[in-house]
Design a protein around this motif. Structure first.
Motif, PDB file in Angstrom:
ATOM      1  N   PHE A  16       0.835  -1.205   0.000  1.00 35.63           N
ATOM      2  CA  PHE A  16       0.000   0.000   0.000  1.00 35.63           C
ATOM      3  C   PHE A  16       0.874   1.261   0.000  1.00 35.63           C
ATOM      4  N   ASN A  17       1.898   1.291   0.844  1.00 32.49           N
ATOM      5  CA  ASN A  17       2.740   2.491   0.957  1.00 32.49           C
ATOM      6  C   ASN A  17       3.604   2.723  -0.275  1.00 32.49           C
TER       7      ASN A  17
ATOM      8  N   TRP B   8       1.403   6.786  -6.919  1.00 31.11           N
ATOM      9  CA  TRP B   8       0.390   7.740  -7.395  1.00 31.11           C
ATOM     10  C   TRP B   8       0.659   9.164  -6.948  1.00 31.11           C
ATOM     11  N   VAL B   9       1.209   9.342  -5.745  1.00 30.06           N
ATOM     12  CA  VAL B   9       1.601  10.692  -5.333  1.00 30.06           C
ATOM     13  C   VAL B   9       2.738  11.163  -6.244  1.00 30.06           C
ATOM     14  N   GLY B  10       3.697  10.293  -6.473  1.00 34.02           N
ATOM     15  CA  GLY B  10       4.810  10.637  -7.357  1.00 34.02           C
ATOM     16  C   GLY B  10       4.320  11.003  -8.749  1.00 34.02           C
ATOM     17  N   TYR B  11       3.408  10.209  -9.275  1.00 28.99           N
ATOM     18  CA  TYR B  11       2.913  10.476 -10.632  1.00 28.99           C
ATOM     19  C   TYR B  11       2.151  11.797 -10.694  1.00 28.99           C
TER      20      TYR B  11
ATOM     21  N   PRO C 162       8.614  10.714   1.356  1.00 29.18           N
ATOM     22  CA  PRO C 162       7.827  11.045   2.555  1.00 29.18           C
ATOM     23  C   PRO C 162       6.350  10.656   2.416  1.00 29.18           C
ATOM     24  N   ALA C 163       5.845  10.571   1.184  1.00 31.01           N
ATOM     25  CA  ALA C 163       4.455  10.135   1.001  1.00 31.01           C
ATOM     26  C   ALA C 163       4.280   8.698   1.494  1.00 31.01           C
ATOM     27  N   ALA C 164       5.259   7.848   1.160  1.00 30.66           N
ATOM     28  CA  ALA C 164       5.198   6.461   1.635  1.00 30.66           C
ATOM     29  C   ALA C 164       5.342   6.415   3.154  1.00 30.66           C
ATOM     30  N   ALA C 165       6.215   7.283   3.696  1.00 31.47           N
ATOM     31  CA  ALA C 165       6.396   7.350   5.153  1.00 31.47           C
ATOM     32  C   ALA C 165       5.102   7.782   5.833  1.00 31.47           C
ATOM     33  N   PHE C 166       4.383   8.688   5.174  1.00 30.44           N
ATOM     34  CA  PHE C 166       3.088   9.144   5.693  1.00 30.44           C
ATOM     35  C   PHE C 166       2.106   7.964   5.733  1.00 30.44           C
ATOM     36  N   GLY C 167       2.163   7.132   4.704  1.00 31.17           N
ATOM     37  CA  GLY C 167       1.327   5.933   4.669  1.00 31.17           C
ATOM     38  C   GLY C 167       1.597   5.042   5.873  1.00 31.17           C
ATOM     39  N   PHE C 168       2.890   4.855   6.187  1.00 25.01           N
ATOM     40  CA  PHE C 168       3.230   4.048   7.359  1.00 25.01           C
ATOM     41  C   PHE C 168       2.673   4.685   8.621  1.00 25.01           C
TER      42      PHE C 168
ATOM     43  N   SER D 206       9.592  11.990  13.266  1.00 28.40           N
ATOM     44  CA  SER D 206      10.799  11.244  12.901  1.00 28.40           C
ATOM     45  C   SER D 206      10.685  10.626  11.521  1.00 28.40           C
ATOM     46  N   MET D 207       9.542   9.998  11.238  1.00 23.28           N
ATOM     47  CA  MET D 207       9.381   9.315   9.957  1.00 23.28           C
ATOM     48  C   MET D 207       9.471  10.297   8.789  1.00 23.28           C
ATOM     49  N   ILE D 208       8.726  11.401   8.875  1.00 22.93           N
ATOM     50  CA  ILE D 208       8.723  12.367   7.771  1.00 22.93           C
ATOM     51  C   ILE D 208      10.104  13.017   7.658  1.00 22.93           C
ATOM     52  N   GLY D 209      10.684  13.392   8.801  1.00 20.39           N
ATOM     53  CA  GLY D 209      11.989  14.052   8.794  1.00 20.39           C
ATOM     54  C   GLY D 209      13.047  13.229   8.077  1.00 20.39           C
ATOM     55  N   ILE D 210      13.193  11.981   8.485  1.00 12.42           N
ATOM     56  CA  ILE D 210      14.256  11.159   7.907  1.00 12.42           C
ATOM     57  C   ILE D 210      13.950  10.844   6.435  1.00 12.42           C
TER      58      ILE D 210
END
Lengths: 102, 224
Positions: free
Chosen positions: B111-112, B119-122, B152-158, B178-182
């Motif tokens: 999913f992430n 799709w966010v990338g596209y 970071p979009a995938a990190a947001f999914g997590f 932490s997730m978004i930052g890294i």
């Protein structure tokens, strides 16, 4: 050799080179998610992988002691395996059903 | 960002298996319309290349590494539907052969990375491409920016999954920061690799590149 053939063979060789040779030099530090999990503390909730003892677990070939060879061979197996699976899969996907051609 | 088993509880993991199955099912249908005999081999090569480059963890900050996801790269090269499928094939190979990414967490990871990140990338790629001049370097630049956002979009999914079903009891907001930052930092590496790869493919076989073909089609329509 056709331009098309050259392109695909070139791309495949680059992938083999990256997974087979360059992979040895990859950073072994935890990745972003792992690091966050360690820092915050939820790394404790991770369970061992179902196939943690598998022949290719963690990109190393069981039984090959030399680390460079172990990761390199695992990478080459992964590249060839992905090429076979993805190649067949996308070929089937791209095949247009006969009915719609009419 | 391959999630191990245990981080997220079983009900949430199961729900995301369902959501991912819907997304991948849609991609199976969509890819049939976008792929043909000429572009199918590129979709295969894209999966192979992503598998290889995902092995190459690069250092990010002290004690942390990151590696390419390849979602934006795949979306630009072969279109978003085939990109979802290519990423899913890679994740399945990694989970089953290399014990990378938990089996019960597969729905979460697919999913992430195969859906959100693609799709966010596209979407970002299309927006940036629209504002830039219509040439090949714009396609590479748009792909880079799309790549930077897709991580970071995938990190947001997590993070969403963590909020819904974390087995741990740590603060949601700390995990978010932490997730978004890294992953913003890892996104810089993603942007560089994506830009270079898209440029290389455009230089040798621009006729195969999904994100460039569409560009030409739009121009043709305008010229008529």
């Amino acid at each position: 050799m056709s331009k098309n053939r050259k392109f695909y063979i070139g791309g495949f060789i680059v992938s083999l080179f990256l997974a087979g040779i360059v992979s040895f030099y990859a950073s072994s530090s935890p990745d972003g998610l792992e690091k966050v999990a360690e820092d915050i503390g939820f790394i404790e909730t991770a369970k061992d992988h179902t196939y943690a003892d598998g022949a290719l677990a963690d990109y190393g070939v069981k039984g090959i002691e030399n680390e460079r060879a172990s990761v390199g061979v695992a990478g080459v197996i992964g590249v060839i395996g992905t090429a076979v699976v993805a190649g067949v899969f996308f070929k089937i996907i791209a095949r247009k059903p006969e009915k719609t051609k009419r | 960002m391959h999630i191990p088993d245990g981080f997220i509880d079983v009900p949430t993991s199961a729900a995301f298996v369902g959501l991912s199955a819907i997304g991948v099912g849609a991609a199976l249908k969509g890819a049939r319309t976008q792929l043909d005999d000429k572009t199918a081999p590129l979709a295969g090569l894209t999966a192979v290349f992503i598998f290889a480059v995902q092995m190459l963890n690069f250092p990010v900050v002290a004690g942390t590494s990151g590696h390419l996801i390849g979602a934006a790269l795949a979306a630009v090269l072969v279109g978003p539907w085939a990109a979802t499928l290519a990423l899913t094939v890679v994740l399945l190979m990694q989970a089953f052969l290399f014990a990378d990414g938990g089996l019960t967490a597969l729905g979460l990871s697919v999913f992430n990375m195969s859906i959100i990140s693609v799709w966010v990338g596209y979407a970002v790629f299309l927006v940036i491409k629209k504002i830039l001049p219509k040439n090949k370097s714009s396609v590479a630049v748009a792909a880079s920016i799309a790549a930077a956002v897709s991580v970071p979009a995938a990190a947001f999914g997590f993070w969403i999954q963590y909020v819904i079903g974390a087995t741990g009891t740590f603060s949601d907001s700390a995990v978010f920061t932490s997730m978004i930052g890294i992953h913003v930092l890892i996104g810089i590496g993603e942007a560089i690799i994506t830009g270079l790869t898209v440029s290389a493919v455009l230089a040798s076989r621009s006729d195969l590149v999904f994100g460039w073909k569409n560009n030409q089609k739009a121009l043709e329509i305008k010229n008529v």
